[in-house]
Write an enzyme that holds these catalytic residues in place. Sequence first.
Site, PDB file in Angstrom:
ATOM      1  N   HIS A   1      -4.334 -11.337 -37.087  1.00 57.17           N
ATOM      2  CA  HIS A   1      -5.383 -12.343 -37.068  1.00 57.17           C
ATOM      3  C   HIS A   1      -6.881 -11.853 -37.435  1.00 57.17           C
ATOM      4  CE1 HIS A   1      -2.600 -14.469 -34.447  1.00 57.17           C
ATOM      5  NE2 HIS A   1      -3.234 -15.659 -34.601  1.00 57.17           N
TER       6      HIS A   1
ATOM      7  N   ARG B   1      -3.228 -19.067 -43.172  1.00 54.23           N
ATOM      8  CA  ARG B   1      -4.308 -18.406 -43.800  1.00 54.23           C
ATOM      9  C   ARG B   1      -4.184 -17.847 -45.182  1.00 54.23           C
ATOM     10  NH1 ARG B   1      -9.575 -17.463 -42.001  1.00 54.23           N
ATOM     11  NH2 ARG B   1     -10.306 -15.211 -42.851  1.00 54.23           N
TER      12      ARG B   1
ATOM     13  N   GLY C   1       0.735  -1.255  -0.007  1.00 54.40           N
ATOM     14  CA  GLY C   1       0.078  -0.072  -0.138  1.00 54.40           C
ATOM     15  C   GLY C   1       0.961   1.322   0.009  1.00 54.40           C
TER      16      GLY C   1
ATOM     17  N   GLU D   1      -1.670   6.489  -3.209  1.00 52.68           N
ATOM     18  CA  GLU D   1      -2.922   7.125  -2.432  1.00 52.68           C
ATOM     19  C   GLU D   1      -3.753   8.031  -3.399  1.00 52.68           C
ATOM     20  OE1 GLU D   1      -1.156   9.732   0.768  1.00 52.68           O
ATOM     21  OE2 GLU D   1      -0.623   7.721   2.018  1.00 52.68           O
ATOM     22  N   PRO D   2      -5.116   8.315  -2.935  1.00 55.96           N
ATOM     23  CA  PRO D   2      -5.770   9.064  -3.953  1.00 55.96           C
ATOM     24  C   PRO D   2      -4.874  10.163  -4.496  1.00 55.96           C
ATOM     25  CG  PRO D   2      -7.100   8.425  -2.038  1.00 55.96           C
ATOM     26  CD  PRO D   2      -5.525   7.993  -1.755  1.00 55.96           C
TER      27      PRO D   2
ATOM     28  N   GLY E   1     -10.370 -10.479 -37.393  1.00 55.92           N
ATOM     29  CA  GLY E   1     -11.637 -10.368 -36.469  1.00 55.92           C
ATOM     30  C   GLY E   1     -11.479 -11.480 -35.436  1.00 55.92           C
TER      31      GLY E   1
ATOM     32  N   GLU F   1       4.187   0.141 -10.992  1.00 64.01           N
ATOM     33  CA  GLU F   1       5.356  -0.079 -10.508  1.00 64.01           C
ATOM     34  C   GLU F   1       6.553   1.149 -11.088  1.00 64.01           C
ATOM     35  OE1 GLU F   1       5.706  -2.497  -8.695  1.00 64.01           O
ATOM     36  OE2 GLU F   1       3.731  -3.630  -9.510  1.00 64.01           O
TER      37      GLU F   1
HETATM   38  C1  LIG Z   1      -4.204  -1.943 -11.688  1.00 60.80           C
HETATM   39  C2  LIG Z   1      -3.254  -1.499 -10.714  1.00 60.80           C
HETATM   40  C3  LIG Z   1      -2.889  -1.916  -9.978  1.00 60.80           C
HETATM   41  C4  LIG Z   1      -1.850  -1.061  -8.732  1.00 60.80           C
HETATM   42  N1  LIG Z   1      -1.415  -1.969  -7.919  1.00 60.80           N
HETATM   43  C5  LIG Z   1      -0.989  -1.131  -7.079  1.00 60.80           C
HETATM   44  C6  LIG Z   1      -0.633  -1.562  -5.577  1.00 60.80           C
HETATM   45  O1  LIG Z   1      -0.546  -2.984  -5.245  1.00 60.80           O
HETATM   46  N2  LIG Z   1       0.112  -0.794  -4.766  1.00 60.80           N
HETATM   47  C7  LIG Z   1       0.176   0.463  -4.915  1.00 60.80           C
HETATM   48  O2  LIG Z   1       0.847   0.972  -4.010  1.00 60.80           O
HETATM   49  N3  LIG Z   1      -0.019   1.054  -6.213  1.00 60.80           N
HETATM   50  C8  LIG Z   1      -0.607   0.300  -7.055  1.00 60.80           C
HETATM   51  N4  LIG Z   1      -1.012   0.989  -8.203  1.00 60.80           N
HETATM   52  C9  LIG Z   1      -0.839   2.395  -8.357  1.00 60.80           C
HETATM   53  C10 LIG Z   1       0.105   2.802  -9.237  1.00 60.80           C
HETATM   54  O3  LIG Z   1       1.714   2.352  -8.833  1.00 60.80           O
HETATM   55  C11 LIG Z   1      -0.036   4.210  -9.624  1.00 60.80           C
HETATM   56  O4  LIG Z   1      -1.177   4.375 -10.484  1.00 60.80           O
HETATM   57  C12 LIG Z   1       1.003   4.555 -10.547  1.00 60.80           C
HETATM   58  O5  LIG Z   1       2.301   4.860  -9.704  1.00 60.80           O
HETATM   59  C13 LIG Z   1       0.935   6.227 -10.925  1.00 60.80           C
HETATM   60  O6  LIG Z   1       0.359   6.855 -10.185  1.00 60.80           O
HETATM   61  P1  LIG Z   1      -1.087   7.823 -10.299  1.00 60.80           P
HETATM   62  O7  LIG Z   1      -2.081   6.872 -11.013  1.00 60.80           O
HETATM   63  O8  LIG Z   1      -1.144   8.682  -9.044  1.00 60.80           O
HETATM   64  O9  LIG Z   1      -0.391   8.917 -11.471  1.00 60.80           O
HETATM   65  P2  LIG Z   1       0.107  10.189 -11.434  1.00 60.80           P
HETATM   66  O10 LIG Z   1       1.259  10.159 -10.666  1.00 60.80           O
HETATM   67  O11 LIG Z   1      -1.008  11.270 -10.952  1.00 60.80           O
HETATM   68  O12 LIG Z   1       0.672  10.636 -12.916  1.00 60.80           O
HETATM   69  C14 LIG Z   1      -0.234  10.712 -13.869  1.00 60.80           C
HETATM   70  C15 LIG Z   1       0.459  10.503 -15.254  1.00 60.80           C
HETATM   71  O13 LIG Z   1       1.352  11.561 -15.262  1.00 60.80           O
HETATM   72  C16 LIG Z   1       2.583  11.061 -15.540  1.00 60.80           C
HETATM   73  N5  LIG Z   1       3.695  11.772 -14.894  1.00 60.80           N
HETATM   74  C17 LIG Z   1       3.601  12.104 -13.482  1.00 60.80           C
HETATM   75  N6  LIG Z   1       5.031  12.650 -13.025  1.00 60.80           N
HETATM   76  C18 LIG Z   1       5.526  12.831 -14.350  1.00 60.80           C
HETATM   77  C19 LIG Z   1       6.590  13.838 -14.766  1.00 60.80           C
HETATM   78  N7  LIG Z   1       7.187  14.281 -13.761  1.00 60.80           N
HETATM   79  N8  LIG Z   1       6.965  13.942 -15.942  1.00 60.80           N
HETATM   80  C20 LIG Z   1       6.053  13.483 -16.951  1.00 60.80           C
HETATM   81  N9  LIG Z   1       5.124  12.629 -16.767  1.00 60.80           N
HETATM   82  C21 LIG Z   1       4.694  12.588 -15.574  1.00 60.80           C
HETATM   83  C22 LIG Z   1       2.606   9.600 -15.206  1.00 60.80           C
HETATM   84  O14 LIG Z   1       3.551   8.783 -15.644  1.00 60.80           O
HETATM   85  C23 LIG Z   1       1.203   9.424 -15.563  1.00 60.80           C
HETATM   86  O15 LIG Z   1       0.934   8.999 -16.977  1.00 60.80           O
HETATM   87  C24 LIG Z   1      -1.878   0.320  -9.237  1.00 60.80           C
HETATM   88  C25 LIG Z   1      -2.319   1.020 -10.079  1.00 60.80           C
HETATM   89  C26 LIG Z   1      -3.115   0.218 -11.164  1.00 60.80           C
HETATM   90  C27 LIG Z   1      -3.863   0.875 -12.159  1.00 60.80           C
END
Ligand SMILES: Cc1cc2nc3c(=O)[nH]c(=O)nc-3n(C[C@H](O)[C@H](O)[C@H](O)COP(=O)(O)OP(=O)(O)OC[C@H]3O[C@@H](n4cnc5c(N)ncnc54)[C@H](O)[C@@H]3O)c2cc1C
Length: 290
Positions: free
Chosen positions: A244, A172, A28, A31-32, A246, A269
Amino acid sequence: MMHRFGTPSQKEQFMEGMMTGAVRMGFGLTEPNHGSDATWLETAGVRDGDDWVINGAKRFNSGLHAATHDLIFARTAGDPGKADGVTCFIVPTDSPGFEIPFMWWTFNMPTDHAEVSLTDVRVPNEAILGEEGRGLALAQTFVHENRIRQAASGVGAAQFCINESVKYARERTVFGKPLWLNQAIQFPLAELQTECEMVRNLVYKTAWELDQQHHMEVTDKVSMCNYRANRLVCNAADRAIQTHGGIGYTRHMPFEHIYRHHRRYRITEGSEEIQIRRVAGIMFGKKAKR
Ligand SMILES: Cc1cc2nc3c(=O)[nH]c(=O)nc-3n(C[C@H](O)[C@H](O)[C@H](O)COP(=O)(O)OP(=O)(O)OC[C@H]3O[C@@H](n4cnc5c(N)ncnc54)[C@H](O)[C@@H]3O)c2cc1C
């Protein structure tokens, strides 16, 4: 992380269960309001006698449909934006105040990605994994291992998509002749084959380097492997769907699933942009001095 950073008593308590499946841990960090900028996270841990009291929220916390514990990253000292001062706590998911308001509806279903709220969640000091205030160093080790693993799996899945497309194009018949005779079919697959070969070799080399030295020494190479392999597999799955026709778009073929599965890794990640930022950081930034 447990193997590398757990105390003897934590290993005693968790390791066997982690292997048998009796113990399952989520991660975890996001965050939001903070994902890429994890150093700005707002979840806070405050010391209270022998315990810590944690308040905050987590987003996209994968595996929470089955997790018995969650690794919660919370600021315990220092200023927002600083890597130091964030601590990793092992929090039982049945702790009072640990709630899962909902699961996120995502591109790849069924979902296991939870929204989590933490309200006065109390854990003992022994729940700290690794050093107090050094949780993000742990997270960095974890993502490095995941980034190279994802890259390897991306290369494998990309090669599968290419191989299946070649096989199908040879079988094909379209306009009365084998599909593969068209260079418009051959060339994109040949380009993907070339890229696959290049990325595979970078993954092998970087994995070897990871075994030889501290993972931060090759952090840029790990990032290169990760974002290029994630892109490659999405492109290869997309090309397999196209080759492939459709039938490639249907769920009777594996390509749309491969696309959905690996598309996620271009965001999680550390997103693609964050990987590129890491490479640039080594080239231009403070880290270049090393
Ligand atoms: C299916 C899924 C599973 C996940 N599992 C986990 C989990 O188990 N644990 C966990 O902790 N998190 C998890 N995450 C969260 C994930 O790690 C984050 O969504 C990710 O790190 C991006 O953060 P954000 O969504 O807040 O995007 P933001 O940080 O708000 O970024 C928005 C966009 O802006 C780009 N961006 C940000 N900063 C820059 C910059 N300096 N220059 C250029 N572009 C930039 C980003 O690449 C992204 O495209 C998961 C997400 C998903 C979708």
